[in-house]
Design a protein around this motif. Structure first.
Motif, PDB file in Angstrom:
ATOM      1  N   LYS A 160       0.854  -1.184   0.000  1.00 37.11           N
ATOM      2  CA  LYS A 160       0.000   0.000   0.000  1.00 37.11           C
ATOM      3  C   LYS A 160       0.891   1.237   0.000  1.00 37.11           C
ATOM      4  O   LYS A 160       2.090   1.146   0.296  1.00 37.11           O
ATOM      5  N   ASP A 161       0.328   2.399  -0.315  1.00 35.86           N
ATOM      6  CA  ASP A 161       1.098   3.638  -0.228  1.00 35.86           C
ATOM      7  C   ASP A 161       1.691   3.762   1.165  1.00 35.86           C
ATOM      8  O   ASP A 161       0.995   3.524   2.161  1.00 35.86           O
ATOM      9  N   SER A 162       2.956   4.105   1.248  1.00 34.63           N
ATOM     10  CA  SER A 162       3.733   4.216   2.492  1.00 34.63           C
ATOM     11  C   SER A 162       3.950   2.867   3.177  1.00 34.63           C
ATOM     12  O   SER A 162       4.432   2.834   4.307  1.00 34.63           O
ATOM     13  N   GLY A 163       3.614   1.766   2.510  1.00 31.69           N
ATOM     14  CA  GLY A 163       3.878   0.442   3.073  1.00 31.69           C
ATOM     15  C   GLY A 163       5.373   0.175   3.150  1.00 31.69           C
ATOM     16  O   GLY A 163       6.155   0.724   2.379  1.00 31.69           O
ATOM     17  N   GLU A 164       5.755  -0.656   4.099  1.00 27.95           N
ATOM     18  CA  GLU A 164       7.167  -0.941   4.334  1.00 27.95           C
ATOM     19  C   GLU A 164       7.503  -2.383   3.986  1.00 27.95           C
ATOM     20  O   GLU A 164       6.665  -3.278   4.099  1.00 27.95           O
ATOM     21  N   CYS A 165       8.766  -2.577   3.635  1.00 25.07           N
ATOM     22  CA  CYS A 165       9.297  -3.915   3.426  1.00 25.07           C
ATOM     23  C   CYS A 165      10.661  -3.986   4.094  1.00 25.07           C
ATOM     24  O   CYS A 165      11.514  -3.121   3.874  1.00 25.07           O
ATOM     25  N   PHE A 166      10.846  -5.000   4.925  1.00 27.04           N
ATOM     26  CA  PHE A 166      12.152  -5.281   5.509  1.00 27.04           C
ATOM     27  C   PHE A 166      12.670  -6.526   4.815  1.00 27.04           C
ATOM     28  O   PHE A 166      11.988  -7.538   4.756  1.00 27.04           O
ATOM     29  N   LEU A 167      13.878  -6.433   4.250  1.00 25.83           N
ATOM     30  CA  LEU A 167      14.410  -7.564   3.514  1.00 25.83           C
ATOM     31  C   LEU A 167      15.909  -7.692   3.708  1.00 25.83           C
ATOM     32  O   LEU A 167      16.569  -6.766   4.173  1.00 25.83           O
ATOM     33  N   THR A 168      16.406  -8.856   3.363  1.00 23.93           N
ATOM     34  CA  THR A 168      17.839  -9.095   3.384  1.00 23.93           C
ATOM     35  C   THR A 168      18.286  -9.497   1.990  1.00 23.93           C
ATOM     36  O   THR A 168      17.544 -10.136   1.234  1.00 23.93           O
ATOM     37  N   LEU A 169      19.497  -9.091   1.649  1.00 20.56           N
ATOM     38  CA  LEU A 169      20.148  -9.509   0.416  1.00 20.56           C
ATOM     39  C   LEU A 169      21.557  -9.954   0.762  1.00 20.56           C
ATOM     40  O   LEU A 169      22.209  -9.349   1.628  1.00 20.56           O
ATOM     41  N   GLY A 170      22.049 -10.980   0.079  1.00 17.34           N
ATOM     42  CA  GLY A 170      23.431 -11.378   0.251  1.00 17.34           C
ATOM     43  C   GLY A 170      24.348 -10.271  -0.241  1.00 17.34           C
ATOM     44  O   GLY A 170      24.022  -9.533  -1.176  1.00 17.34           O
ATOM     45  N   SER A 171      25.499 -10.146   0.389  1.00 17.62           N
ATOM     46  CA  SER A 171      26.485  -9.123   0.038  1.00 17.62           C
ATOM     47  C   SER A 171      27.594  -9.732  -0.810  1.00 17.62           C
ATOM     48  O   SER A 171      27.978 -10.889  -0.618  1.00 17.62           O
ATOM     49  N   LYS A 172      28.124  -8.931  -1.714  1.00 19.96           N
ATOM     50  CA  LYS A 172      29.264  -9.373  -2.511  1.00 19.96           C
ATOM     51  C   LYS A 172      30.519  -9.553  -1.659  1.00 19.96           C
ATOM     52  O   LYS A 172      31.521 -10.071  -2.143  1.00 19.96           O
ATOM     53  N   ASN A 173      30.481  -9.170  -0.384  1.00 24.52           N
ATOM     54  CA  ASN A 173      31.580  -9.468   0.533  1.00 24.52           C
ATOM     55  C   ASN A 173      31.563 -10.919   0.997  1.00 24.52           C
ATOM     56  O   ASN A 173      32.524 -11.390   1.602  1.00 24.52           O
ATOM     57  N   ALA A 174      30.485 -11.624   0.742  1.00 22.02           N
ATOM     58  CA  ALA A 174      30.331 -13.009   1.210  1.00 22.02           C
ATOM     59  C   ALA A 174      31.372 -13.919   0.571  1.00 22.02           C
ATOM     60  O   ALA A 174      31.692 -13.804  -0.620  1.00 22.02           O
ATOM     61  N   SER A 175      31.868 -14.852   1.364  1.00 27.73           N
ATOM     62  CA  SER A 175      32.854 -15.816   0.850  1.00 27.73           C
ATOM     63  C   SER A 175      32.248 -16.659  -0.269  1.00 27.73           C
ATOM     64  O   SER A 175      32.959 -17.073  -1.188  1.00 27.73           O
ATOM     65  N   THR A 176      30.951 -16.909  -0.238  1.00 29.10           N
ATOM     66  CA  THR A 176      30.315 -17.712  -1.288  1.00 29.10           C
ATOM     67  C   THR A 176      30.280 -16.961  -2.619  1.00 29.10           C
ATOM     68  O   THR A 176      30.305 -17.583  -3.679  1.00 29.10           O
ATOM     69  N   PHE A 177      30.237 -15.625  -2.571  1.00 28.36           N
ATOM     70  CA  PHE A 177      30.309 -14.852  -3.811  1.00 28.36           C
ATOM     71  C   PHE A 177      31.747 -14.860  -4.349  1.00 28.36           C
ATOM     72  O   PHE A 177      31.970 -14.955  -5.550  1.00 28.36           O
ATOM     73  N   LYS A 178      32.708 -14.800  -3.455  1.00 30.06           N
ATOM     74  CA  LYS A 178      34.116 -14.753  -3.858  1.00 30.06           C
ATOM     75  C   LYS A 178      34.687 -16.132  -4.204  1.00 30.06           C
ATOM     76  O   LYS A 178      35.730 -16.225  -4.850  1.00 30.06           O
ATOM     77  N   ASP A 179      34.003 -17.189  -3.810  1.00 30.67           N
ATOM     78  CA  ASP A 179      34.498 -18.545  -4.014  1.00 30.67           C
ATOM     79  C   ASP A 179      34.540 -18.879  -5.507  1.00 30.67           C
ATOM     80  O   ASP A 179      33.499 -18.903  -6.174  1.00 30.67           O
ATOM     81  N   PRO A 180      35.738 -19.178  -6.042  1.00 34.06           N
ATOM     82  CA  PRO A 180      35.847 -19.436  -7.487  1.00 34.06           C
ATOM     83  C   PRO A 180      35.150 -20.722  -7.950  1.00 34.06           C
ATOM     84  O   PRO A 180      34.861 -20.864  -9.137  1.00 34.06           O
ATOM     85  N   LYS A 181      34.829 -21.634  -7.042  1.00 28.94           N
ATOM     86  CA  LYS A 181      34.138 -22.857  -7.485  1.00 28.94           C
ATOM     87  C   LYS A 181      32.642 -22.620  -7.709  1.00 28.94           C
ATOM     88  O   LYS A 181      31.986 -23.419  -8.370  1.00 28.94           O
ATOM     89  N   ASN A 182      32.116 -21.524  -7.180  1.00 28.69           N
ATOM     90  CA  ASN A 182      30.725 -21.174  -7.447  1.00 28.69           C
ATOM     91  C   ASN A 182      30.650 -20.512  -8.820  1.00 28.69           C
ATOM     92  O   ASN A 182      31.465 -19.663  -9.157  1.00 28.69           O
TER      93      ASN A 182
END
Length: 162
Positions: A72-94
């Motif tokens: 709705k107008d002025s409605g809120e959302c609280f969310l999480t996103l993975g960060s590019k600082n994560a070891s899983t993002f930096k892991d070359p096997k992924n």
């Protein structure tokens, strides 16, 4: 009224058992985040903790657009996103799907699952139609069976529909 939504039947079953044990009533539905069965402008608040990142960059944009339409107008959302600082993002096997998304190749329930990772540049673009109320980048730690700790990096974000 409270709603819950998940693509996993097992996740919904476990959630229902937990809710029943606490005598809580929640309308649970099964499906994916891009095709939510709710009317536009029907939510005051949406909580997405560690759930919307299991897609690629194109999918994240579609999900954020869906969240915008559901609030709705002025409605809120609280969310999480993975960060590019994560070891899983930096892991070359992924394996890269696109510049923000990698497929996890480590053993466990997330093997083969795409994960979207953010940085401040894409966060600014993702939420350009929202008022960004709060952003925090957090490093979490979880103890493994061998006693060592594994770290995880996430963004915690509170947005408001303009």
């Amino acid at each position: 009224k409270t709603y819950g939504f998940d693509i996993s039947e097992d996740g919904l079953t476990r959630t229902k058992e937990w809710l029943d044990s606490l005598d809580l009533k929640v309308d649970l539905k099964k499906g994916d985040m891009i095709h939510l069965p709710y009317e536009d402008n029907s939510f005051d608040c949406i909580l997405c903790r560690n759930v919307i990142s299991h897609t690629d960059t194109e999918g994240i944009y579609a999900i954020i657009n869906k969240i915008y339409n559901l609030l709705k107008d002025s409605g809120e959302c609280f969310l999480t996103l993975g960060s590019k600082n994560a070891s899983t993002f930096k892991d070359p096997k992924n394996i890269y799907v696109d510049k923000n998304t990698k497929i996890r190749m480590d053993e466990g329930p997330e093997k083969g699952v795409p994960h979207f990772y953010a940085d401040m540049e894409i966060i600014s673009d993702l939420f350009k139609n929202f008022s960004i109320e709060y952003i925090s980048q957090v490093q979490d730690f979880k103890q493994k069976d061998d006693g060592n700790f594994r770290s995880f990096w996430h963004y915690f974000i509170l947005i408001r529909k303009k």
